[in-house]
Design an enzyme around this catalytic site. Structure first.
Site, PDB file in Angstrom:
ATOM      1  N   LYS A 228      11.299  35.207  45.588  1.00  0.00           N
ATOM      2  CA  LYS A 228       9.832  35.201  45.651  1.00  0.00           C
ATOM      3  C   LYS A 228       9.303  36.529  45.108  1.00  0.00           C
ATOM      4  O   LYS A 228       9.880  37.592  45.401  1.00  0.00           O
ATOM      5  CB  LYS A 228       9.402  35.002  47.113  1.00  0.00           C
ATOM      6  CG  LYS A 228       7.907  34.806  47.325  1.00  0.00           C
ATOM      7  CD  LYS A 228       7.621  34.527  48.805  1.00  0.00           C
ATOM      8  CE  LYS A 228       6.167  34.242  49.097  1.00  0.00           C
ATOM      9  NZ  LYS A 228       5.926  33.940  50.527  1.00  0.00           N
TER      10      LYS A 228
ATOM     11  N   SER B 225       3.162  29.825  51.210  1.00  0.00           N
ATOM     12  CA  SER B 225       2.946  30.539  49.977  1.00  0.00           C
ATOM     13  C   SER B 225       4.180  30.634  49.086  1.00  0.00           C
ATOM     14  O   SER B 225       4.051  30.975  47.915  1.00  0.00           O
ATOM     15  CB  SER B 225       2.454  31.952  50.289  1.00  0.00           C
ATOM     16  OG  SER B 225       3.452  32.676  50.987  1.00  0.00           O
TER      17      SER B 225
ATOM     18  N   SER C 164       5.381  30.159  55.487  1.00  0.00           N
ATOM     19  CA  SER C 164       5.491  30.141  54.024  1.00  0.00           C
ATOM     20  C   SER C 164       6.832  29.733  53.443  1.00  0.00           C
ATOM     21  O   SER C 164       6.897  29.424  52.260  1.00  0.00           O
ATOM     22  CB  SER C 164       5.084  31.488  53.453  1.00  0.00           C
ATOM     23  OG  SER C 164       3.687  31.529  53.375  1.00  0.00           O
TER      24      SER C 164
HETATM   25  N1  GLN Z   1      -0.439  29.956  55.141  1.00  0.00           N
HETATM   26  C1  GLN Z   1      -0.275  31.078  56.003  1.00  0.00           C
HETATM   27  C2  GLN Z   1      -1.215  32.174  55.593  1.00  0.00           C
HETATM   28  O1  GLN Z   1      -1.862  32.019  54.636  1.00  0.00           O
HETATM   29  C3  GLN Z   1       1.133  31.564  55.997  1.00  0.00           C
HETATM   30  C4  GLN Z   1       1.485  32.404  54.841  1.00  0.00           C
HETATM   31  C5  GLN Z   1       2.844  33.011  54.920  1.00  0.00           C
HETATM   32  O2  GLN Z   1       3.662  32.601  55.743  1.00  0.00           O
HETATM   33  N2  GLN Z   1       3.064  34.031  54.118  1.00  0.00           N
HETATM   34  O3  GLN Z   1      -1.305  33.180  56.202  1.00  0.00           O
END
Ligand code: GLN
Length: 493
Positions: free
Chosen positions: A83, A158, A182
């Site tokens: 990532k 994400s 994410s």
């Molecule tokens: N969707 C969640 C957020 O926007 C989780 C994102 C993540 O785990 N990095 O915070």
């Protein structure tokens, strides 16, 4: 096995490592095929932000080492994507933001170094929502990643590039980060396996911070066994991250996680609040998982975690507060003396410098600063921390009764690109089932649980008590080998 007859790129990590080690095929042939696969599917999927042009050469060097009788690690030759918020020495790490568009880290994250030491070949960096804030991979400077099962739909986020690159067979393993779901959300939407480790099991050194108290780096792959293999390599104490502890099996690295399936009857609890409100087909798949576990003599029942009702508000309050503090460093200025030209105006300068962030990131910085401000700290931030404590306590008492908790990973099926992008609240709501594990610091993972009537992936979420990754992996492996998992399919690209 001959290289020409087999689609090497489609092999799982353990099969690749074995094939390379036993010289059934070379790492070079395999990586070469992976690169060709990328060329073929990337125009549709857009998972990669940067491709490692040196990958084939690195594979060749590994082959030579093997021919010369050198020792190679457990992931010898395996194609891995990372990532793009995890630092890679000499390879740009953009966080999908204009802010870091040209940032080339001078060091590797600990997890990256450990993968390389294990023989893995980093084939590239993969897409994400800017600074890992989002659930669809639409908030990216590099354009949205598409779901390999249906390219009109989101891959989740994400870590959308992580999951899509694995599902599209552009690598065997990928690392994502999981602050509020994410790794698990895109794993679920792309029908692969994704795991968030216990807080402190995996080093965050070199992970660009979003919300430190919630996040962990986690592996994704097409099988539970490959996820276990990746976790074995990255888990354990790191002097550079003082929140890390030794992996539980023993104090000595490497850790060893496996995916043998359950050895003794487990106590499995289905968390009612997580299934309530879920899409009907998703809920059905979760209930079906109980049949699988009951078939293995597990004691299965429904249970309740009432404080789930506070989880989402508490998560977003804490995550945004931490984000506003973490992102303060991106100011385009560091130290020095005042050389401001005539007419320089501080506010105007910073307004311009901070315009490098996208809308969603700015929204979170502003909201985060608000919940931390002196007038509202008690009302929001402190309240959120209190709710977090209640949730942790409730979970502790559930883990006295159950070895594993199950529920949906995502309450809904993968939706269309653009469908929720303009409605932040709707977007935040899809995280309802995943944020629980981050608030509590416990391990959680998503395993494929079949497909909806129109062929959209469904994910089963498993959670276990702190450092009980092995029990969770065993349960996941048992579920994976049942017909309910739908693991036999691959996307048509
Ligand atoms: N969707 C969640 C957020 O926007 C989780 C994102 C993540 O785990 N990095 O915070």
């Amino acid at each position: 096995m001959t290289a020409t007859a087999t689609k090497l790129y489609s092999l799982g990590a353990l099969a690749v490592a074995q094939g390379v080690r036993e010289r059934q095929f070379s790492a070079e042939e395999y990586i070469h095929q992976v690169m060709e696969r990328m060329e073929q599917v990337e125009p549709k999927v857009n998972a990669f932000v940067t491709v490692n042009k040196g990958a084939v050469e690195q594979a060749r060097a590994l082959d030579k080492k093997i021919r010369d009788g050198g020792q190679v690690g457990p992931l010898a030759g395996v194609a891995v994507s990372i990532k793009d918020n995890i630092c890679t020495k000499g390879m740009r790490t953009t966080c999908a933001s204009r802010m870091l568009e040209e940032f080339v880290p001078p060091y590797d994250a600990t997890v990256v170094r450990r993968l390389q030491d294990a023989g893995a070949i980093i084939v590239g960096k993969v897409n994400l929502d800017e600074f890992a804030m989002g659930s669809t991979t639409e908030f990216s400077r590099h354009g949205p990643t598409r779901n390999p099962w249906d390219i009109s739909r989101v891959p989740g986020g994400s870590s959308g590039g992580t999951a899509a690159s694995v599902a599209a067979m552009e690598c065997a393993i990928s690392l994502g980060s999981d602050t509020g779901g994410s790794v698990r959300c895109p794993a679920s939407f792309c029908s692969i396996v994704g795991l968030k480790p216990t807080y402190g099991l995996v080093s965050r050194y070199g992970l660009v911070s979003y919300a430190n108290s919630l996040e962990q780096v986690g592996p994704a792959a097409r099988t539970v066994a490959d996820v276990a293999a990746a976790l074995s390599v990255i888990a354990g104490h790191d002097d550079r991250d003082h929140t890390t502890v030794a992996a539980p099996q023993d104090g000595n690295r490497p850790a060893h996680y496996s995916a043998a399936g359950i050895k003794k009857a487990l106590r499995v609890g289905l968390v009612r609040e997580l299934v309530e409100g879920a899409d009907e087909q998703v809920a059905k798949a979760v209930y079906r998982s109980l049949d699988v576990f009951a078939g293995q003599s597990c004691k299965c029942e429904e249970t309740s975690l009432p404080s789930v009702q506070y989880a989402l508000a508490s998560y977003y309050t804490i995550a945004m507060a931490e984000a506003s503090s973490n992102l303060a460093r991106y100011d385009n200025v560091r130290y020095g003396f005042d050389m401001s030209p005539e007419g320089y105006e501080w506010n105007a300068y910073f307004a311009k410098a901070r315009a490098g962030f996208g809308e969603e990131v700015k929204r979170r910085i502003i909201t985060g600063a608000y919940v931390l401000s002196s007038g509202y700290y008690g009302k929001y931030y402190l309240k959120a921390q209190q709710a977090r404590s209640v949730l942790k306590k409730e979970l502790k008492s559930l883990f006295a009764k159950y070895d594993v908790l199950v529920g949906p990973t995502m309450p809904i099926l993968p939706f269309r690109i653009g469908e929720k992008v303009d409605d932040p609240l709707k977007m935040y709501l899809v995280d309802i089932d995943t944020v629980v594990a981050n608030l509590a610091g416990i391990p959680a993972m998503s395993v494929p649980a079949g497909f909806s009537a129109d062929n959209l992936p469904i994910g089963l979420q498993l959670m276990a008590d702190e450092f009980q990754e092995q029990t969770m992996l065993d349960a996941a492996a048992t579920f994976e080998s049942s017909s309910s998992s739908g693991m036999q399919r691959s996307p048509d690209l």
